[in-house]
Design a protein around this motif. Structure first.
Motif, short mmCIF file in Angstrom:
data_model
loop_
_atom_site.label_atom_id
_atom_site.label_comp_id
_atom_site.label_asym_id
_atom_site.label_seq_id
_atom_site.Cartn_x
_atom_site.Cartn_y
_atom_site.Cartn_z
N ARG A 128 -5.47 9.64 -2.06
CA ARG A 128 -4.98 10.20 -3.31
C ARG A 128 -3.47 10.21 -3.31
NH1 ARG A 128 -5.27 16.34 -5.79
NH2 ARG A 128 -5.63 15.76 -7.98
N TYR A 159 -1.45 11.67 -10.66
CA TYR A 159 -2.21 11.34 -9.47
C TYR A 159 -2.88 9.98 -9.63
CZ TYR A 159 -1.88 16.41 -8.96
OH TYR A 159 -1.42 17.70 -8.87
N SER A 181 0.18 10.97 -5.13
CA SER A 181 0.78 11.91 -6.06
C SER A 181 2.16 11.42 -6.45
CB SER A 181 0.89 13.30 -5.44
OG SER A 181 -0.37 13.84 -5.12
#
Length: 126
Positions: free
Chosen positions: A19, A80, A21
């Motif tokens: 993930r 994100y 960011s």
């Protein structure tokens, strides 16, 4: 002008997840459409995903559709990129970018985008 800082890159096995960011500074984040782009060695920078200023509309490159999800939290000034089922061909430096015009994020020219982050490296091993 908003400033962008990417994080979350790293080394992952094929089939794994990451993930990313992108944290934005400034009070005007909610007014920007946001996008994720990537550039592999020896290749042109390519579009990955985009999201409208409110988050109501998302676009994806065919190569990542069904595997990646873009989202944003305007209260946290953050966008994100959830990346699942990663493949070696996903290996690249991933950049986030901001522009007041969603059409530019989606359709380019990408070099004219208003703000770019410094990038974060994603390496997917086979």
């Amino acid at each position: 002008q908003v400033q962008l800082v990417e994080s979350g890159g790293g080394l992952v096995q094929a089939g794994g997840s990451l993930r990313l960011s992108c944290a934005a500074s400034g009070r005007t984040f909610s007014g920007y459409a946001m996008g994720w782009f990537r550039q592999a060695p020896g290749k042109e920078r390519e579009f990955v995903a985009a999201i409208s200023s409110t988050g109501s509309v998302q676009y994806y490159a065919d190569s990542v559709k069904g595997r990646f999800t873009i989202s944003r939290d305007n209260a946290k000034n953050t966008v994100y990129l959830q990346m699942n089922t990663l493949k070696p061909e996903d290996t690249a430096v991933y950049y986030c970018a901001a522009d007041h015009r969603l059409q530019t994020v989606v359709g380019g020219p990408y070099r004219s985008l208003e703000v770019w982050g410094q990038g974060t490296l994603v390496t997917v091993s086979s």
